[in-house]
Design an enzyme around this catalytic site. Structure first.
Site, mmCIF file in Angstrom:
data_model
loop_
_atom_site.group_PDB
_atom_site.id
_atom_site.type_symbol
_atom_site.label_atom_id
_atom_site.label_comp_id
_atom_site.label_asym_id
_atom_site.label_seq_id
_atom_site.Cartn_x
_atom_site.Cartn_y
_atom_site.Cartn_z
ATOM 1 N N ARG A 1 7.990 -13.010 -4.305
ATOM 2 C CA ARG A 1 8.389 -11.524 -4.107
ATOM 3 C C ARG A 1 9.878 -11.692 -3.687
ATOM 4 O O ARG A 1 10.183 -12.495 -2.695
ATOM 5 C CB ARG A 1 7.476 -11.089 -3.171
ATOM 6 N N ASP B 1 -2.373 -1.797 -1.618
ATOM 7 C CA ASP B 1 -1.224 -1.727 -0.581
ATOM 8 C C ASP B 1 -1.739 -1.810 0.714
ATOM 9 O O ASP B 1 -1.058 -1.473 1.720
ATOM 10 C CB ASP B 1 -0.105 -0.840 -0.889
#
Length: 288
Positions: A120, A245
């Site tokens: 990421r 999330d």
């Protein structure tokens, strides 16, 4: 009378059937337990404890069988919490790491064996330690380290910076996944310059998008993101992913109900075949 052991082809058929029935949460985090996985001094943020056991229990209630743990930037280079959760999942979950291009090869290999399948890039001020900075050479060098393992790159940035990173990584040789709908505001985001650029990028077979973060792009009113989710799903139905999330860190509103977020994702799909692609087939391909 003793039961006869299943034949190998029957076992394979059972595994294939299980994979077809999987529901993936392709984006969540784990923090703690603090006595086992403490935060480093002066972390970028301090969330409430959100352990693997808590995430696993949530998934069981939701009918989620597979998951992708995204390493929290607040842990810095210490991936112990994510790796511990991957081990506890017994192969059911995958991981996304945050690494430097000079990471030792043996560390990369161990991460892959543990279930890590991507890296990421955080291009946000509160996660990157200052004003967002796009170092294209460093990003591409990092991608080059993970490309032999078949990993992908996850881009976490605001709308304009997302487009800049996509340009920087163009032709890098791995899938590039746009996080949280590029944080485009649900009201008018897709008709903005960045939104239109994202739709053009999604014509590329190497660019994916997560229709996660519906609460983030609506200031805590996820249902208002459904039209934007539908448009992104329609733009890349075979390269779209969804995640909760959880545990919804760094928000100023009440955290959304994760079961309701899953229902919203299914509504945005419109039909069972598209929902199967979003929740099952696409993540199974990317995180194999």
């Amino acid at each position: 009378m003793a039961q006869q052991a299943p034949r190998p082809e029957s076992q394979q058929a059972a595994r294939e059937s299980a994979r077809q029935d999987d529901i993936w949460d392709s984006h969540f985090h784990v923090f703690g337990p603090w006595d086992t996985y403490p935060l480093p001094p002066n972390p970028s943020y301090r969330p409430a404890e959100a352990s693997f056991d808590m995430a696993h229990a949530l998934h069981a209630r939701m009918g989620v069988t597979r998951g992708v743990i995204v390493h929290g930037a607040n842990y810095g280079a210490d991936h112990s919490a994510m790796l511990g959760a991957l081990a506890a999942s017994r192969g059911a979950y995958r991981g996304i790491a945050i690494i430097d291009p000079d990471i030792p090869e043996e560390t990369l290999r161990a991460m892959h064996d543990a279930g890590v399948r991507g890296i990421r890039f955080n291009v946000l001020a509160h996660l990157s330690g200052g004003a967002p900075h796009i170092d294209a050479a460093r990003m591409r060098a990092t991608v080059a380290r993970v490309a032999p393992y078949g990993w992908h790159a996850l881009v976490h940035a605001g709308p304009a910076d997302t487009i800049a990173v996509l340009q920087a990584l163009d032709g890098c040789g791995v899938p590039v996944v746009v996080d949280h709908m590029a944080r485009l505001p649900a009201d008018g985001g897709l008709i903005s310059d960045a939104g239109q650029a994202l739709l053009r990028w999604l014509e590329s077979p190497d660019v994916w998008v997560k229709v996660s973060g519906a609460d983030r792009v609506t200031d805590g009113q996820p249902h208002r993101a459904i039209d934007q989710m539908r448009a992104l799903i329609a733009a890349a139905p075979d390269r779209v992913l969804w995640g909760t999330d959880w545990p919804h860190v760094n928000v100023k509103y009440t955290a959304p109900d994760d079961g309701a977020l899953l229902d919203l994702a299914r509504q945005a799909c419109g039909d069972a075949a598209t929902a199967h692609a979003l929740l099952t087939r696409n993540p199974a391909r990317l995180y194999a």
